[in-house]
Motif scaffolding. Structure first.
Motif, PDB file in Angstrom:
ATOM      1  N   SER A  49       2.101   9.367  -5.656  1.00 21.62           N
ATOM      2  CA  SER A  49       2.512  10.719  -5.283  1.00 21.62           C
ATOM      3  C   SER A  49       3.654  11.214  -6.168  1.00 21.62           C
ATOM      4  O   SER A  49       3.627  12.355  -6.645  1.00 21.62           O
ATOM      5  CB  SER A  49       2.947  10.726  -3.809  1.00 21.62           C
ATOM      6  N   THR A 109       1.203   4.088  -2.915  1.00 23.19           N
ATOM      7  CA  THR A 109       0.979   5.491  -2.556  1.00 23.19           C
ATOM      8  C   THR A 109       2.175   6.345  -2.961  1.00 23.19           C
ATOM      9  O   THR A 109       2.014   7.448  -3.490  1.00 23.19           O
ATOM     10  CB  THR A 109       0.728   5.631  -1.048  1.00 23.19           C
ATOM     11  N   GLN A 121      -7.864   6.236   0.398  1.00 20.76           N
ATOM     12  CA  GLN A 121      -6.548   5.930   0.955  1.00 20.76           C
ATOM     13  C   GLN A 121      -6.586   4.627   1.736  1.00 20.76           C
ATOM     14  O   GLN A 121      -7.573   4.321   2.402  1.00 20.76           O
ATOM     15  CB  GLN A 121      -6.088   7.069   1.871  1.00 20.76           C
ATOM     16  N   ASP A 147       0.837  -1.204   0.000  1.00 18.83           N
ATOM     17  CA  ASP A 147       0.000   0.000   0.000  1.00 18.83           C
ATOM     18  C   ASP A 147       0.874   1.256   0.000  1.00 18.83           C
ATOM     19  O   ASP A 147       0.613   2.218  -0.724  1.00 18.83           O
ATOM     20  CB  ASP A 147      -0.913   0.006   1.232  1.00 18.83           C
ATOM     21  N   LYS A 148       1.916   1.238   0.829  1.00 17.55           N
ATOM     22  CA  LYS A 148       2.832   2.393   0.874  1.00 17.55           C
ATOM     23  C   LYS A 148       3.579   2.529  -0.438  1.00 17.55           C
ATOM     24  O   LYS A 148       3.819   3.650  -0.915  1.00 17.55           O
ATOM     25  CB  LYS A 148       3.813   2.238   2.034  1.00 17.55           C
TER      26      LYS A 148
END
Length: 519
Positions: free
Chosen positions: A136, A132, A501, A128-129
């Motif tokens: 970004s 993300t 998110q 997930d990170k």
């Protein structure tokens, strides 16, 4: 009576801080200094900073003392008098103005730095990170790369239209100038899909690397996304395969970005092994004295092999750096006549050998850039140098130096260097008569008759224009570059769908870390 009166001293203080370089402001104003700390890849920032300074030296030298860029004692065909023998033309030393290999170092570092956080997340089993971070970085990349370039070329456009930029004629109207600038921005600076083609952007030709950087950043993010869920060995072999594919197609920039990705994963694995070794040492210290002595004896007995491997690795890394310094001195012309370099020209593989006259050097620059970036991280002495205050400051203003050095040279170098004395040509009153040009500027003061005069003039001009470039880059960084970065982050936060998110979804969870050891 006004509740808040304007304090002229505070305005003067703010204005002074904005105009002087940040390192001087840090020394004068104690509250101006921002706390900084080193991170595991800080040495790459320093390497990128020194590389950007060398790019400035390169264009400075090519514009004003182009004869010094020749190989030592190599002349034009049938013109032996054109040979020059300056000490800065010698192998290894000439790296100080060899800007072309620095572009390849930029691309390898970009591939490394852009990959580092997603790869760390993959190894922590936190996909997930990873996703993300990729989202970004993709969102903000265009702002980060194109925003400062749009601002700088807009300022150049205004100076040109006001007839304040030497050798640049204004357009008939401001509207015509604005339309020309818009075309340059849309088709040459922010249009990345020519991949590694030099678009030669108007207003500042040095920005040719920016669309290439953006296109291959997107390629890099796509590859990471594609391989995020794969096994470690599959991911590494796929990246190596793609690197080879890029080279077989003559795509040097793609190879360099993907090589940065590979080096980032190697770095993460190495950090995991070092952390594991520290944990083992901690466990060993807790054992009783007898077991510890036995363990220590085994370590000493095996130490000879470990030390010899470490020594071999150090020698190999030093050899890579030396090779990079030598190949980095590849001359702009007559490489096939230059001792040592001509061997690399002859050994250049297809398709680089036949693409164009610059392709052979791009192949070797790419390979040496990968080796140099990896070797610097493995050599403590070099790593400490690039983590030092000078290199770190250059790293902070590296992008601003890259953007600002061209306009600064364009605005001031003609006045600073002037011309040596040029006698009159022809007879007065006849066609083709040219009046004498009096000696003025650095070239007039130092002369241009021999290599020593040129070298002294080169150094003196650098002392004059170097501080101007650093000052302009420092102000540009604080006034334009850093605010654009902050605006991009704020825009991203405004645009985010918070309900989408991972941490906000019901039942959303993160996987446990430990992927590096398990892989």
């Amino acid at each position: 009576m006004l509740r808040h009166q304007i304090n002229p001293l505070s305005w003067a203080d703010t204005f002074l801080r904005a105009l002087i370089p940040s390192f001087i402001a840090d020394a004068i104003f104690s509250d101006h200094r921002k706390p900084t700390r080193l991170h595991p890849t800080s040495y790459l920032d320093g390497l990128r900073g020194i590389a950007s300074v060398i790019v400035f030296f390169c264009h400075y030298t090519e514009d004003n003392y182009n004869s010094l860029t020749r190989s030592y004692n190599i002349a034009d065909n049938d013109h032996p008098e054109t040979a020059t023998t300056g000490w800065i033309q010698l192998p290894f030393l000439r790296i100080i103005f060899s800007g072309r290999p620095m572009v390849h170092i930029f691309f390898v570092i970009s591939g490394f730095v852009l990959s580092y956080k997603p790869i760390k997340s993959i190894h922590a089993r936190d996909l997930d990170k990873c996703y993300t971070t990729l989202s970004s970085s993709t969102f903000r990349r265009a702002f980060r790369l194109f925003g400062p370039c749009v601002a700088s070329t807009f300022m150049i456009m205004c100076l040109q239209q006001m007839d304040l930029y030497p050798f640049r004629n204004p357009r008939a109207t401001w509207t015509e100038q604005l339309m020309t600038w818009k075309r340059v921005v849309f088709t040459q600076i922010t249009w990345p899909w020519a991949w590694d083609k030099d678009m030669m952007p108007g207003y500042d030709i040095h920005l040719w690397t920016i669309p290439i950087e953006f296109a291959h950043s997107m390629l890099l993010f796509m590859v990471i996304l594609m391989l995020a869920r794969t096994k470690l060995r599959i991911r590494q072999m796929t990246v190596l395969g793609l690197m080879g594919y890029c080279l077989s197609c003559g795509k040097w920039a793609g190879f360099e970005f993907l090589a940065g990705l590979f080096l980032a994963e190697v770095h993460v694995l190495k950090s995991a092994r070092e952390q594991q070794s520290k944990e083992w040492e901690s466990v060993a210290q807790e054992e009783d004295e007898d077991d510890l002595n036995k363990y220590g004896h085994r370590e000493v007995r095996q130490g000879g092999g470990l030390v010899s491997l470490s020594t071999l690795k150090t020698v190999f890394c030093i050899s890579l750096v030396i090779l990079g310094l030598f190949v980095g001195g590849w001359p702009n012309h007559y490489a096939d006549k230059t001792p040592g370099i001509r061997w690399f020209v002859e050994k250049t593989p297809m398709p680089f050998a036949k693409m164009d006259h610059l392709a052979p050097q791009k192949f070797w620059f790419g390979l040496c850039a990968v080796g140099t970036v990896w070797a610097v991280g493995e050599l403590p002495l070099l790593k400490r140098f690039f983590e030092g205050s000078l290199a770190q400051y250059c790293g902070r203003i590296s992008y601003a130096i890259y953007i600002c050095h061209g306009p600064v040279l364009g605005l001031f170098q003609t006045y600073v260097f002037g011309s040596p004395f040029v006698p009159a040509q022809g007879e007065p009153g006849q066609d083709g008569y040219k009046v004498a040009v009096e000696a003025h500027g650095i070239k007039g003061m130092m002369g241009m008759e021999n290599t020593t005069q040129k070298t002294m003039g080169w150094f003196l001009g650098l002392c004059v224009l170097g501080p101007v470039v650093v000052w302009a880059a420092d102000v540009f960084m604080r006034a334009i570059d850093e605010p654009i970065v902050r605006i991009a982050r704020k825009m991203e936060n405004v645009c985010l769908d918070r309900e989408a998110q991972p941490d906000q979804r019901p039942g959303g969870r993160r996987l446990e870390p430990g992927y590096s050891q398990a892989a």
